[in-house]
Design a protein around this motif. Structure first.
Motif, PDB file in Angstrom:
ATOM      1  N   HIS A 353      33.216  49.028  44.249  1.00 64.03           N
ATOM      2  CA  HIS A 353      34.614  49.420  44.082  1.00 64.03           C
ATOM      3  C   HIS A 353      35.553  48.359  44.634  1.00 64.03           C
ATOM      4  CE1 HIS A 353      38.300  51.433  45.630  1.00 64.03           C
ATOM      5  NE2 HIS A 353      38.293  51.988  44.443  1.00 64.03           N
ATOM      6  N   ALA A 354      35.154  47.722  45.730  1.00 65.87           N
ATOM      7  CA  ALA A 354      36.011  46.701  46.340  1.00 65.87           C
ATOM      8  C   ALA A 354      36.339  45.599  45.344  1.00 65.87           C
ATOM      9  CB  ALA A 354      35.318  46.111  47.569  1.00 65.87           C
ATOM     10  N   PHE A 355      35.360  45.194  44.552  1.00 62.93           N
ATOM     11  CA  PHE A 355      35.578  44.094  43.614  1.00 62.93           C
ATOM     12  C   PHE A 355      36.432  44.526  42.427  1.00 62.93           C
ATOM     13  CE2 PHE A 355      31.438  42.859  45.589  1.00 62.93           C
ATOM     14  CZ  PHE A 355      31.922  41.756  46.274  1.00 62.93           C
ATOM     15  N   PHE A 356      36.053  45.620  41.760  1.00 59.89           N
ATOM     16  CA  PHE A 356      36.813  45.950  40.542  1.00 59.89           C
ATOM     17  C   PHE A 356      38.171  46.559  40.856  1.00 59.89           C
ATOM     18  CE2 PHE A 356      33.793  49.677  40.685  1.00 59.89           C
ATOM     19  CZ  PHE A 356      34.710  50.709  40.838  1.00 59.89           C
ATOM     20  N   LYS A 357      38.327  47.202  42.016  1.00 57.72           N
ATOM     21  CA  LYS A 357      39.645  47.736  42.339  1.00 57.72           C
ATOM     22  C   LYS A 357      40.585  46.634  42.809  1.00 57.72           C
ATOM     23  CE  LYS A 357      40.598  51.115  41.617  1.00 57.72           C
ATOM     24  NZ  LYS A 357      40.397  52.385  42.274  1.00 57.72           N
ATOM     25  N   ALA A 358      40.079  45.660  43.563  1.00 60.05           N
ATOM     26  CA  ALA A 358      40.901  44.498  43.906  1.00 60.05           C
ATOM     27  C   ALA A 358      41.311  43.760  42.636  1.00 60.05           C
ATOM     28  CB  ALA A 358      40.132  43.564  44.838  1.00 60.05           C
ATOM     29  N   LEU A 359      40.386  43.659  41.675  1.00 60.78           N
ATOM     30  CA  LEU A 359      40.688  43.033  40.393  1.00 60.78           C
ATOM     31  C   LEU A 359      41.807  43.779  39.671  1.00 60.78           C
ATOM     32  CD1 LEU A 359      40.108  41.161  37.979  1.00 60.78           C
ATOM     33  CD2 LEU A 359      38.245  42.700  37.338  1.00 60.78           C
ATOM     34  N   LEU A 360      41.752  45.108  39.646  1.00 62.87           N
ATOM     35  CA  LEU A 360      42.777  45.889  38.950  1.00 62.87           C
ATOM     36  C   LEU A 360      44.134  45.777  39.640  1.00 62.87           C
ATOM     37  CD1 LEU A 360      40.723  49.076  38.013  1.00 62.87           C
ATOM     38  CD2 LEU A 360      41.662  47.377  36.437  1.00 62.87           C
ATOM     39  N   THR A 393      40.375  40.337  32.043  1.00 65.86           N
ATOM     40  CA  THR A 393      39.903  40.711  33.382  1.00 65.86           C
ATOM     41  C   THR A 393      40.261  42.164  33.703  1.00 65.86           C
ATOM     42  OG1 THR A 393      41.914  39.709  34.327  1.00 65.86           O
ATOM     43  CG2 THR A 393      39.909  38.372  34.323  1.00 65.86           C
ATOM     44  N   SER A 394      41.433  42.606  33.270  1.00 62.49           N
ATOM     45  CA  SER A 394      41.809  44.007  33.489  1.00 62.49           C
ATOM     46  C   SER A 394      40.918  44.945  32.688  1.00 62.49           C
ATOM     47  CB  SER A 394      43.275  44.232  33.113  1.00 62.49           C
ATOM     48  OG  SER A 394      44.135  43.486  33.941  1.00 62.49           O
ATOM     49  N   LEU A 395      40.532  44.533  31.486  1.00 66.28           N
ATOM     50  CA  LEU A 395      39.619  45.340  30.680  1.00 66.28           C
ATOM     51  C   LEU A 395      38.260  45.462  31.367  1.00 66.28           C
ATOM     52  CD1 LEU A 395      38.805  46.841  28.114  1.00 66.28           C
ATOM     53  CD2 LEU A 395      38.305  44.612  27.059  1.00 66.28           C
ATOM     54  N   LEU A 396      37.760  44.351  31.894  1.00 65.65           N
ATOM     55  CA  LEU A 396      36.476  44.385  32.600  1.00 65.65           C
ATOM     56  C   LEU A 396      36.560  45.280  33.835  1.00 65.65           C
ATOM     57  CD1 LEU A 396      35.472  40.594  32.378  1.00 65.65           C
ATOM     58  CD2 LEU A 396      34.556  42.504  31.044  1.00 65.65           C
ATOM     59  N   GLY A 397      37.667  45.186  34.570  1.00 65.41           N
ATOM     60  CA  GLY A 397      37.844  46.050  35.735  1.00 65.41           C
ATOM     61  C   GLY A 397      37.911  47.515  35.356  1.00 65.41           C
ATOM     62  N   SER A 398      38.595  47.821  34.249  1.00 69.42           N
ATOM     63  CA  SER A 398      38.705  49.209  33.792  1.00 69.42           C
ATOM     64  C   SER A 398      37.352  49.752  33.337  1.00 69.42           C
ATOM     65  CB  SER A 398      39.719  49.311  32.654  1.00 69.42           C
ATOM     66  OG  SER A 398      41.006  48.912  33.078  1.00 69.42           O
ATOM     67  N   PHE A 407      27.840  47.807  33.814  1.00 69.71           N
ATOM     68  CA  PHE A 407      28.885  47.314  34.711  1.00 69.71           C
ATOM     69  C   PHE A 407      28.608  47.822  36.130  1.00 69.71           C
ATOM     70  CE2 PHE A 407      30.740  46.479  30.702  1.00 69.71           C
ATOM     71  CZ  PHE A 407      31.763  45.550  30.874  1.00 69.71           C
ATOM     72  N   SER A 408      29.176  47.132  37.122  1.00 72.00           N
ATOM     73  CA  SER A 408      28.836  47.450  38.513  1.00 72.00           C
ATOM     74  C   SER A 408      29.211  48.878  38.890  1.00 72.00           C
ATOM     75  CB  SER A 408      29.526  46.460  39.454  1.00 72.00           C
ATOM     76  OG  SER A 408      30.938  46.549  39.345  1.00 72.00           O
ATOM     77  N   VAL A 501      42.853  32.543  38.759  1.00 68.80           N
ATOM     78  CA  VAL A 501      41.519  32.182  39.272  1.00 68.80           C
ATOM     79  C   VAL A 501      40.911  33.315  40.104  1.00 68.80           C
ATOM     80  CG1 VAL A 501      40.280  30.642  40.842  1.00 68.80           C
ATOM     81  CG2 VAL A 501      41.796  29.684  39.106  1.00 68.80           C
ATOM     82  N   PRO A 502      41.649  33.918  41.049  1.00 68.17           N
ATOM     83  CA  PRO A 502      41.074  35.071  41.756  1.00 68.17           C
ATOM     84  C   PRO A 502      40.689  36.216  40.824  1.00 68.17           C
ATOM     85  CG  PRO A 502      42.966  34.238  42.959  1.00 68.17           C
ATOM     86  CD  PRO A 502      42.936  33.516  41.649  1.00 68.17           C
ATOM     87  N   LEU A 503      41.450  36.406  39.741  1.00 69.71           N
ATOM     88  CA  LEU A 503      41.093  37.456  38.782  1.00 69.71           C
ATOM     89  C   LEU A 503      39.730  37.175  38.158  1.00 69.71           C
ATOM     90  CD1 LEU A 503      44.483  38.040  36.860  1.00 69.71           C
ATOM     91  CD2 LEU A 503      43.542  39.355  38.755  1.00 69.71           C
ATOM     92  N   ILE A 504      39.506  35.929  37.784  1.00 67.41           N
ATOM     93  CA  ILE A 504      38.225  35.561  37.165  1.00 67.41           C
ATOM     94  C   ILE A 504      37.087  35.697  38.169  1.00 67.41           C
ATOM     95  CG2 ILE A 504      36.939  33.658  36.106  1.00 67.41           C
ATOM     96  CD1 ILE A 504      39.701  32.631  35.068  1.00 67.41           C
ATOM     97  N   LEU A 505      37.321  35.234  39.400  1.00 66.08           N
ATOM     98  CA  LEU A 505      36.272  35.287  40.423  1.00 66.08           C
ATOM     99  C   LEU A 505      35.943  36.724  40.826  1.00 66.08           C
ATOM    100  CD1 LEU A 505      37.307  32.268  42.695  1.00 66.08           C
ATOM    101  CD2 LEU A 505      35.476  32.378  40.996  1.00 66.08           C
ATOM    102  N   LEU A 506      36.914  37.623  40.748  1.00 62.84           N
ATOM    103  CA  LEU A 506      36.651  39.037  41.045  1.00 62.84           C
ATOM    104  C   LEU A 506      36.008  39.741  39.856  1.00 62.84           C
ATOM    105  CD1 LEU A 506      39.910  39.967  42.982  1.00 62.84           C
ATOM    106  CD2 LEU A 506      37.590  40.139  43.897  1.00 62.84           C
ATOM    107  N   ALA A 507      36.291  39.271  38.644  1.00 57.07           N
ATOM    108  CA  ALA A 507      35.716  39.904  37.452  1.00 57.07           C
ATOM    109  C   ALA A 507      34.204  39.710  37.389  1.00 57.07           C
ATOM    110  CB  ALA A 507      36.374  39.338  36.197  1.00 57.07           C
ATOM    111  N   ILE A 508      33.723  38.586  37.909  1.00 52.24           N
ATOM    112  CA  ILE A 508      32.279  38.302  37.847  1.00 52.24           C
ATOM    113  C   ILE A 508      31.469  39.338  38.615  1.00 52.24           C
ATOM    114  CG2 ILE A 508      30.497  36.618  38.445  1.00 52.24           C
ATOM    115  CD1 ILE A 508      32.630  34.428  37.910  1.00 52.24           C
ATOM    116  N   PRO A 509      31.748  39.587  39.907  1.00 55.48           N
ATOM    117  CA  PRO A 509      30.994  40.653  40.584  1.00 55.48           C
ATOM    118  C   PRO A 509      31.304  42.043  40.048  1.00 55.48           C
ATOM    119  CG  PRO A 509      32.710  39.793  42.033  1.00 55.48           C
ATOM    120  CD  PRO A 509      32.645  38.882  40.851  1.00 55.48           C
ATOM    121  N   SER A 510      32.488  42.239  39.490  1.00 52.89           N
ATOM    122  CA  SER A 510      32.811  43.548  38.916  1.00 52.89           C
ATOM    123  C   SER A 510      31.862  43.900  37.782  1.00 52.89           C
ATOM    124  CB  SER A 510      34.257  43.565  38.404  1.00 52.89           C
ATOM    125  OG  SER A 510      35.175  43.390  39.456  1.00 52.89           O
ATOM    126  N   VAL A 511      31.349  42.895  37.115  1.00 50.94           N
ATOM    127  CA  VAL A 511      30.410  43.111  36.022  1.00 50.94           C
ATOM    128  C   VAL A 511      28.963  43.086  36.512  1.00 50.94           C
ATOM    129  CG1 VAL A 511      29.579  42.224  33.811  1.00 50.94           C
ATOM    130  CG2 VAL A 511      32.022  42.140  34.344  1.00 50.94           C
TER     131      VAL A 511
END
Length: 684
Positions: A353-360, A393-398, A407-408, A501-511
């Motif tokens: 949750h930490a990764f995809f919620k920070a991403l969102l 990135t928002s789609l991946l987080g959602s 997905f994670s 860049v932070p969005l991309i780096l957070l999207a990777i663990p979110s997936v």
């Protein structure tokens, strides 16, 4: 002991590096010391401090995975009788994982802030605050005793107060940070009572000492009652977690905390402060496992939060508040896992949750930048072609948030649902219904926001009649007079690279992080000896039996109710907001009473205002009128002055300045003394 390979001096650098950065930016980068360093220096030293902490945290995690550990005292503050008040670190798999999550998300937020806050006059101060917050959170998760835990607990509360009210010229920001501070004090009152009970009957503040006496504590009752001591202590500790992790009914502060800048929404409300309560209960698993009553209490509170806070996300129109209510709901999911004795599942969801919620949250901030600080999702639409990186990135987080297979978020969320189903504690039936129904609700409000923001007609650059959030949550870098929204003909734009860049780096663990880590964290030995589960609680055992690998788990999910509920939520959102916009209006007309209830947030703000704030005002008024006015001012201050004045008046009359008065007093004194000498033998 095992773990002497971990150098305590190296561990000390983890919290101290961000603290050093915070000190440099906060002292030398502000008016306090005359703005001796500029913006570049401030963000460089704070980012460098968090980067150092992250690198050491990763190294520590690798050492822990090789079997190393550390539990020792670094500094003894004082010794009172047999009680030692110390600063020390406990480094095991739980701590090492939390250190990596906190420092990585904090590093992404620090980098993101360079772009997001570039025009804000409080730039240096903001970097100082977020770096100080990172230090506080690290001290909390690395602690090996209740004293240090409480220090970190209160420190994150204090810094969050400063961050939520960062734009201190806004009345709404001041109201929001005071609300967060006071609501957390309610929870912290229970927290310190729980610590006090354990200290009184275990005789120590060290985790290991208290855990060693847990069997004896489980046999005790609270003096003067037949309540089990450990049950009361655990419920008191969890009340602290209810405040910090925003559980019903102490959740009311978190949505209003969106008054702060978006980066702190990601830092505080995704990976750090709100998960402190989840971490604490997981750390206290040896105690909670011995009291089913406390676990049932945790289970029911988490269920209520997971479902009913999700409902509130459906009607929100402020992009950040939708994500905020999503955070509340997901914290409820984590709490359900704790109450089901699936502590590893709760911590696993905390991590994913930490990764995809920070991403969102950071994605929402990028949208706010592109929309010129307009946060109303009804004024957006069609942003996909203007902001492609933010869109994907928002789609991946959602997708991660709603629990899409592979997905994670799927691996942790599905495990929570299974744990609730497998639990046999009182309240587990309602918990299973709540987390299952919450799947549809989460998918609906998540993709309602996604479709309204990134797809459909372009509604920006037009006059609108619905700006109810403009005054309460506008992101204008502190300038309330600044224009909000895009002007006619103006188009949105992608955010600069320090934001994307932070969005991309957070999207990777979110997936990927869920697929990669579910086997060791939930079904391996990663948490062995750290999280305790009683033999009478079989939820984790049933999860172990049903797990046949991450890939097989995801494939199996396509035929389970959670997947179809999530898919139904997405399709419903698409139909309501992309195909037939009359459906939401029809629901509003038919169920206006329910909408009013949700719009007023179940009237919990008014409840808290009457009960907690009203109680505080009543107590404060009583202390003011009786304690301050009557006792302090009336008796101690004014009373002592009146007594001195009376005594002075009496003694002044004895000093007339005439010799015959003094002679008379001398003769009178001699007569009284002689009378005493004559009468004293007769009295004896």
């Amino acid at each position: 002991m095992a773990g002497q390979l971990i150098n305590p001096n190296l561990l000390l650098a983890v919290p101290l590096a961000p603290l050093a950065g915070a000190a440099i930016a906060g002292l030398f980068g502000t008016k306090f010391f005359g703005n001796m360093v500029g913006r570049k220096t401030s963000h460089t030293v704070t980012i460098l401090g968090v980067l150092i902490a992250f690198i050491i945290s990763v190294k520590t995690l690798m050492m822990v995975m090789n079997g190393d550990a550390y539990n020792g005292t670094l500094y003894t503050w004082m010794t009172v009788g047999g009680l030692k008040l110390e600063v020390g670190f406990l480094i095991d798999s739980l701590t090492a994982m939390m250190m990596c999550v906190v420092t990585f998300v904090s590093l992404m937020v620090h980098i993101y802030t360079v772009g997001y806050m570039k025009d804000d006059p409080g730039y240096n101060r903001f970097f100082s605050y977020i770096s100080l917050f990172t230090f506080s959170m690290l001290m909390l998760v690395m602690s090996n005793n209740f004293l240090q835990l409480f220090f970190g607990w209160e420190a994150v509360g204090l810094v969050s107060y400063l961050l939520i009210g960062f734009w201190y010229t806004r009345p709404t920001a001041i109201f929001a940070n005071m609300k967060a501070f006071l609501v957390n004090r309610v929870g912290d009152f229970g927290f310190i009572l729980g610590i006090g009970l354990l200290l009184a009957y275990a005789g120590s503040m060290n985790y290991a000492d208290v855990f060693a006496k847990r069997e004896a504590l489980a046999q005790m009752t609270l003096p003067g009652s037949d309540w089990m001591l450990l049950t009361v202590a655990c419920i008191c500790l969890f009340i602290g977690a209810m405040g910090k992790s925003a559980q019903f009914p102490l959740h009311v502060w978190l949505p209003d905390s969106m008054e702060g800048p978006t980066p702190i929404s990601a830092l505080i409300h995704a990976a750090t402060m709100v998960t402190a309560g989840i971490f604490m209960v997981a750390r206290m698993s040896p105690l909670f496992e011995l009291t089913d009553t406390a676990l049932s209490f945790v289970l029911v509170i988490g269920s209520i939060t997971a479902l009913f806070m999700g409902f509130l996300g459906i009607i929100q129109n402020d992009i950040k508040r939708v994500v905020a209510y999503s955070t509340l709901s997901q914290l409820g999911y984590m709490t359900v896992a704790l109450g089901s004795s699936a502590y590893s599942v709760a911590v696993f969801h905390l991590m994913t949750h930490a990764f995809f919620k920070a991403l969102l949250f950071l994605g929402a901030g990028a949208v706010i930048i592109g929309m010129h600080h307009d946060q109303d999702i009804r004024n957006m639409g069609g942003l996909r072609k203007y902001m492609p990186i933010t869109w994907i990135t928002s789609l991946l987080g959602s997708l991660a948030l709603i629990g899409t297979p592979f997905f994670s978020g799927f691996y942790s969320k599905d495990s929570i649902i299974e744990a609730a189903h497998a639990s046999h504690l009182w309240g587990s039936g309602f918990a299973y219904f709540a987390v299952l129904a919450g799947v549809f609700v989460t998918a609906f409000y998540s993709f309602r926001m996604y479709f309204l923001v990134f797809h459909g007609e372009e509604r920006f650059g037009k006059p609108h009649d619905h700006h109810e959030h403009a005054d309460e949550s506008e992101e204008d870098s502190g300038h309330d007079a600044h224009h909000h929204g895009l002007a006619p003909g103006e188009k949105p734009h992608e955010a600069p690279w320090v934001v994307t860049v932070p969005l991309i780096l957070l999207a990777i663990p979110s997936v990927l992080i869920g697929y990669m880590t579910i086997a060791p964290m939930l079904h391996g030995d990663f948490f062995n000896g750290v999280l305790f589960v009683s033999e009478s609680h079989q939820a984790m055992e049933e999860l172990h039996q049903e797990f046949h690998g991450a890939f097989a788990m995801a494939l199996h999910a396509f035929g389970t109710p959670p997947f179809w509920l999530a898919l139904s939520g997405v399709i419903s959102a698409y139909y309501c907001y992309m195909v037939n916009r009359k459906v939401p209006a029809w629901f509003y007309g038919k169920f206006h009473a329910i909408y009013t209830l949700l719009d007023n947030k179940y009237y919990m703000d008014k409840f808290n205002d009457v009960v907690f704030a009203g109680g505080a005002r009543l107590l404060g008024g009583g202390l003011w009128n009786i304690g301050d006015k009557v006792l302090i001012d009336g008796v101690l201050v004014n009373g002592s002055a009146k007594l001195v004045r009376w005594f002075s008046t009496v003694t002044r009359r004895l000093q007339t300045g005439f010799i015959y008065d003094y002679a008379f007093m001398m003769i009178l004194g001699i007569v009284l003394y002689l009378g005493y000498l004559l009468l004293s033998p007769m009295i004896k």
